[in-house]
Write a protein that holds these residues in place. Structure first.
Motif, PDB file in Angstrom:
ATOM      1  N   LEU A  78       5.131  51.531  26.375  1.00  0.00           N
ATOM      2  CA  LEU A  78       5.911  50.344  26.733  1.00  0.00           C
ATOM      3  C   LEU A  78       5.299  49.586  27.903  1.00  0.00           C
ATOM      4  CD1 LEU A  78       9.518  51.849  26.466  1.00  0.00           C
ATOM      5  CD2 LEU A  78       8.333  50.420  24.776  1.00  0.00           C
ATOM      6  N   LYS A  80       6.459  46.537  31.037  1.00  0.00           N
ATOM      7  CA  LYS A  80       7.551  45.849  31.736  1.00  0.00           C
ATOM      8  C   LYS A  80       8.010  44.654  30.913  1.00  0.00           C
ATOM      9  CE  LYS A  80       7.911  45.776  36.763  1.00  0.00           C
ATOM     10  NZ  LYS A  80       7.318  46.941  37.290  1.00  0.00           N
ATOM     11  N   ASP A  82       9.477  44.711  28.042  1.00  0.00           N
ATOM     12  CA  ASP A  82       9.745  45.063  26.638  1.00  0.00           C
ATOM     13  C   ASP A  82      11.228  45.327  26.457  1.00  0.00           C
ATOM     14  OD1 ASP A  82       7.138  44.898  25.834  1.00  0.00           O
ATOM     15  OD2 ASP A  82       6.781  47.074  25.718  1.00  0.00           O
ATOM     16  N   ARG A  83      11.676  45.110  25.229  1.00  0.00           N
ATOM     17  CA  ARG A  83      13.067  45.433  24.905  1.00  0.00           C
ATOM     18  C   ARG A  83      13.119  46.710  24.073  1.00  0.00           C
ATOM     19  NH1 ARG A  83      17.242  42.304  24.252  1.00  0.00           N
ATOM     20  NH2 ARG A  83      17.457  42.354  21.996  1.00  0.00           N
ATOM     21  N   ALA A 100      13.924  54.134  31.488  1.00  0.00           N
ATOM     22  CA  ALA A 100      13.137  52.969  31.046  1.00  0.00           C
ATOM     23  C   ALA A 100      13.572  51.718  31.806  1.00  0.00           C
ATOM     24  CB  ALA A 100      13.311  52.777  29.538  1.00  0.00           C
ATOM     25  N   VAL A 105      12.004  47.962  31.885  1.00  0.00           N
ATOM     26  CA  VAL A 105      12.204  47.722  30.452  1.00  0.00           C
ATOM     27  C   VAL A 105      13.629  47.205  30.255  1.00  0.00           C
ATOM     28  CG1 VAL A 105      12.372  48.881  28.202  1.00  0.00           C
ATOM     29  CG2 VAL A 105      10.521  49.481  29.798  1.00  0.00           C
TER      30      VAL A 105
END
Ligand SMILES: *Cc1c(COP(=O)(O)O)cnc(C)c1O
Length: 398
Positions: A78, A80, A82-83, A100, A105
């Motif tokens: 992942l 920074k 990201d969903r 997360a 995230v």
């Protein structure tokens, strides 16, 4: 007066009882980390950890607990901003997602509750809606725990994998198997799991201190552009040729010796037999709880019987104080039960039946629970331990 002496029966959902063979395997001098048998040991462990996850993907062994393996899996795929979608069914997937969120995230929780499993149809519907805003979907990953150790639920990972594919969504499926691996079937590749993680101290019967992550090709592709990578957790670093790189530093030698022995025990028994043993002992616990529930003060947390997992049973207590009850079992009888956590704190106790467990440990634990229910005058249906004995006797024939 107490009737406590000798060994404790540790019936908490981790750490679990470490077999004597595993303890003995660790009682030896340290060895060279640059040459000699340790190198082959690492290769064998990486291979056999993959065997337990049932994957052809890569595996990584970290000096960490489950929380570390959570972080390892997140940081490797992942970035920074990201969903991700977290499937709630207790405490643990939400805890993983919280980690997360703290790394930048964006986390959406698909609300569930403490008393039931994730509904795959709800996952499919949410992911289909997500695809309306973006063809491949906006969620980079879906996080779920196979067993949630707080609620005692088992989630149907295969069906959740199918739901993601039915939605035509590209999200990685990331599964927490800390409280299930080595106790219940797990088929990473067949179920379409992209990243799976676990720890040494529950079903795998080793001391706490090792975290495991398995990743397939899709996950390793995502890894290439993952912005959260850090030197210690980084898969690429650990895929280097040098043995030293496999652990990003000194290998946890003694834990590795112990893990080797624990995996040997599992393979000698046969994984199918291990799963069947867990099924039988878990059902014995459920038979007992089913009888006690007739007194109406205690009952199952998980409402639907098929959603109760084979590694831990969460028992609600509506009359009586679960902490006084646990204290009685511990101080008077040497049985240590798990306490209720999260919203079940002060309202439940948990009986673990994972890892190095057998009939006398489980029947002894159930006998002590029944003794405590009587001694503390907590209303309960009689004959719980007997129901467990009768049922096991029918299943395990001469
Ligand atoms: C125990 C557990 C964890 C956390 O493991 P630690 O080793 O305590 O960090 C994570 N997920 C599940 C499902 C667990 O049961």
């Amino acid at each position: 007066m107490s009737v406590r002496a000798g060994r404790e029966f540790l019936a908490i959902p981790g750490p679990t009882t470490v077999p004597d063979e595993v303890l003995r395997a660790m009682h030896r001098p340290a060895v060279d980390i640059y040459s000699g048998p340790l190198l082959a040991l690492t290769d064998g462990l990486l291979r056999d950890v993959a065997r337990v996850f049932d994957t052809k993907g890569r595996t990584y062994i970290y000096i960490s607990n489950g929380h570390g393996a959570w972080e390892a899996s997140l940081t490797n795929v992942l970035s920074k901003g990201d969903r991700i979608l977290v499937l709630e069914s207790g405490r643990f997937a939400v805890g993983w997602g919280d980690g997360a969120r703290r790394m930048g995230v964006e986390v959406e929780i698909l609300n569930g509750d403490m008393r039931r499993a994730v509904r795959p149809a709800e996952v499919e519907a949410r992911l289909k809606a997500d695809r309306k805003s973006n063809a491949g979907g906006t969620f980079k990953a879906v996080l779920v725990a196979q067993v949630d150790t707080a609620s005692g639920v088992v989630n149907d990972i295969e069906a959740i994998g199918q739901a993601i594919r039915a939605a035509g969504h590209d999200a990685l499926l990331m599964v927490d198997a800390v409280a299930s691996l080595g106790c219940m079937p797990f088929h990473m590749d067949a179920w379409g799991v992209d990243v799976a993680m676990s720890g040494s101290q529950k079903g795998l019967m080793a001391p706490p201190g090792l975290g495991f992550v398995a990743a397939n090709d899709r996950a390793r592709q995502a890894h290439k552009n993952a912005g959260l990578r850090t030197p210690y957790w980084d898969w690429t670093e650990r895929e280097g040729d040098q043995h030293y790189q496999k652990y990003a530093g000194t290998p946890p030698e003694h834990l590795l010796f112990g893990l080797r022995q624990a995996l040997d025990l599992l393979f000698e028994e046969g994984l199918e037999n291990v799963f069947q043993r867990h099924r039988l002992l878990a059902e014995a616990v459920r038979r007992a709880v089913g009888m006690w529930a007739e007194g109406q003060a205690i009952g199952f947390n998980i409402i639907e019987p098929s959603e109760r997992c084979d590694t831990v049973t969460t028992v609600l207590m509506n009359g009586g104080d679960p902490e006084a009850f646990r204290a009685y079992c511990n101080r008077k009888c040497g049985v240590i039960l798990g306490h209720g956590i999260g919203e079940l704190s002060g309202k439940a106790f948990r009986v673990a039946h994972m890892g190095h467990v057998n009939a006398p440990m489980i029947l002894g634990t159930l006998g002590v629970i029944e003794m405590a229910l009587a001694a503390l005058e907590i209303p309960h249906g009689k004959g719980g331990a007997q129901a467990a004995i009768d049922w096991l006797g029918q299943q395990v024939k001469a």
